[in-house]
Design an enzyme around this catalytic site. Sequence first.
Site, PDB file in Angstrom:
ATOM      1  N   GLU A 504       0.828  -1.216   0.000  1.00 60.23           N
ATOM      2  CA  GLU A 504       0.000   0.000   0.000  1.00 60.23           C
ATOM      3  C   GLU A 504       0.858   1.260   0.000  1.00 60.23           C
ATOM      4  OE1 GLU A 504      -2.943  -0.341  -0.809  1.00 60.23           O
ATOM      5  OE2 GLU A 504      -3.040  -2.493  -0.449  1.00 60.23           O
ATOM      6  N   HIS A 507       1.685   2.151  -3.560  1.00 67.43           N
ATOM      7  CA  HIS A 507       0.618   2.934  -4.196  1.00 67.43           C
ATOM      8  C   HIS A 507       0.704   4.391  -3.738  1.00 67.43           C
ATOM      9  CE1 HIS A 507      -1.623  -0.125  -6.260  1.00 67.43           C
ATOM     10  NE2 HIS A 507      -1.922  -0.814  -5.174  1.00 67.43           N
ATOM     11  N   GLU A 533      -0.622  -1.276 -10.397  1.00 66.77           N
ATOM     12  CA  GLU A 533      -0.050  -2.109  -9.342  1.00 66.77           C
ATOM     13  C   GLU A 533       1.475  -2.207  -9.413  1.00 66.77           C
ATOM     14  OE1 GLU A 533      -1.639  -3.422  -6.792  1.00 66.77           O
ATOM     15  OE2 GLU A 533      -3.655  -2.881  -7.408  1.00 66.77           O
ATOM     16  N   TYR A 647     -12.096  -3.116 -10.144  1.00 75.50           N
ATOM     17  CA  TYR A 647     -11.394  -4.171 -10.873  1.00 75.50           C
ATOM     18  C   TYR A 647     -12.279  -4.994 -11.802  1.00 75.50           C
ATOM     19  CZ  TYR A 647      -7.054  -3.425  -8.327  1.00 75.50           C
ATOM     20  OH  TYR A 647      -5.891  -2.888  -7.835  1.00 75.50           O
TER      21      TYR A 647
END
Length: 723
Positions: A504, A507, A533, A647
């Site tokens: 995380e 990101h 990603e 997604y």
Amino acid sequence: MEQDGLPKFGKIEPKHLTPAVEDLLAKLESDFSSMEADLSKKSDIDVIDYDEVLPVLEKMQYPIGFVWGIAGHLNGVKNGDELREAYESNQPKVVQSMTQFSQSKPLFDALSAIEKQWEESKDDDDCPSFLMKQQRRAVESSLLDMKLGGVGLEGDEKERFNEIRQRLAKLSNSFSNNVLDDTKAFSHTVENSEVMEGVPESARALWANSYAQHMKSEAKEGEEVPEIDMDKATENGPWRVTLDIPSYLPVMQHVKDRSLREKIYKAYIQRASEKNDDKNNVPLIYEILTLKQELAKMLGFSNYAELSLAKKMAPSVEAVTELTDLMAKKAIPAARKELEEVTALARKEGGDDYAEGVLEKLEPWDTTFWSERLKESKFDMTEEELRPYFALPAVLDGMFGLLNRLFNIDVKAADGEAEVWNEDVRFFKIFDSDTGEHISSFFLDPYSRPENKRGGAWMDTCIGKSQATNHDIPVAYLTCNGSPPIGDQPSLMTFREVETLFHETGHGLQHMLTKASVGDVAGINGIEWDAVELPSQFMENWCYDRPTVYGFAKHWETGEPLPEEKFEKLCEQKIFNSGMMTCRQLYFGQLDLALHSDFDASAAGKGEGPSLFEFSNGIAEQYIPHSMPLEEDRFLCSFSHIFAGGYSAGYYSYKWAEVMSADAFGAFEDVGLDNEEGIREIGRKFRNTVLSLGGGIAPSVVFKEFRGRDPTPDALLRHNGLD
């Protein structure tokens, strides 16, 4: 609601949402109508300036985006009846407003004119500046968004399209709420201490603490609840097991009682399914898939997967399947061998329950338990032995040291400088090491709170970098669901939780270290979904890097570093059962793609043709033939990534981006992970390309700028032990 600075979480109440949304939307509608009128007056011979359009629009949209972003964030981390009701009642208004933008003909015509002007002047501008590249990507992306948003539709078709968008937003929210509610509704209390034989102390302490907290929350007003001695409760119970991951996973890994593992496993895989009429996501899935197919057809696509891929790097469904099958060819044989080895251990040590002729194959609630035993026997090390070396405060310090080493930034605690939504939330600031300039900030919400926080881990935007809105300090939310501290003991993390934190943070870094100043393509904005990603998966690799690990792996009580042999075994464990894990991810990705391209949800919802779960099993036979799901498996009912997240027809992105992330880490391996000067040099290059350029430049071009060539899957196969 205040718009200046950081959100005032201490003052925000659910009742504030409706008046804030209504006031902001009214102003936005008025301002945008004036903008449309001005754009409509432009004649064909007028030159439309970029600065008259997207920057104005961005500034206009910021206030509602800020408020709605806070509402969405709180809906995920501090969910409650009042907030949920306010969020659901305002969602249609916000969706309608966003639809107005995406379907504005004057806006579309203006952006098309700008794009045409640039095309005609391209010969005069062979080497555009980074700002110009950002602007062109922003216009290009906006035009595509508008085409996919129905700008070309008219009359009844347009009205139906908008109905579908509203309905999908509602269904997505309902899906997520059902998963949260059904997860929260289940608990199982264990009072027999024999069941806890061999279970790690950390799990017993977590369950004992859960029981104590539950008893307090269930007490009637004025009723006195006796204080529980947590040391005794950890040892003697009662223990309360729930379905949030820090509670669920230790049952699967360590509880010897097969019947209890079966009970908890089946409860987990049947969340929000037919067993609960009030929280049943099955009809929602059929409707979501049916509506998305209808939406895609209206826009001229054969199916929703094609629509989804129109904004991604992958050129086609076939290209994704080609990569998947390339990986599967290596992973499936490896997975079969791994399962055979796990099964052999269960036959050898499991007693009569697992004997030949008694149990034909391991059940799903057996596989994780015996995999854990096999891992312990292979490496002579348990996950529990590692926890004391992974205390969250130390892990954070070590990770921040890595960020300094790679990217030349300093992360400093700034607790108290921002209001937070829970006392466990922390606030940090990031500074450039050379200049000392404050360049970004982030909130960290590290622990599981099953009573009001949805599961999983994610990064989200609090404030984005944008010249138009005068925001130069991007702010991120980093949200995890890790093991909470118990008593005086800090959060002692599993290694998987450490990897998740690094993921995380990756990101977050792409959001926070961006050099892009056009808001639509700054940070993670405007990046094709199957590339997003890359930095997150890249960061996970550093969890196996010696200097990084020894920057935080110290015993929380004694300060002793992680023993050398444990670190070596940790690295060896990286590819343990990687075949099965790879197959599982490939299955999820292909199932998602197939549901959005080949599955007739409309017919299935009427009882015609294969059902959702029959179709799912058909995909499973191709990618996880060694470990088929149970007939009653309903994991799709809690697959929030594709039914309540971003997604849909894009879960494959994890593998698509992992090819790039592994190859990117290969650049560091090429110079030598013990070559400190080389590592720092490549780290700065990674910051100045992947982390800095945002969506302002196509990710394929960004990767080439970093790596000097296109990505190949070689490094990923090698990292997974599948080469």
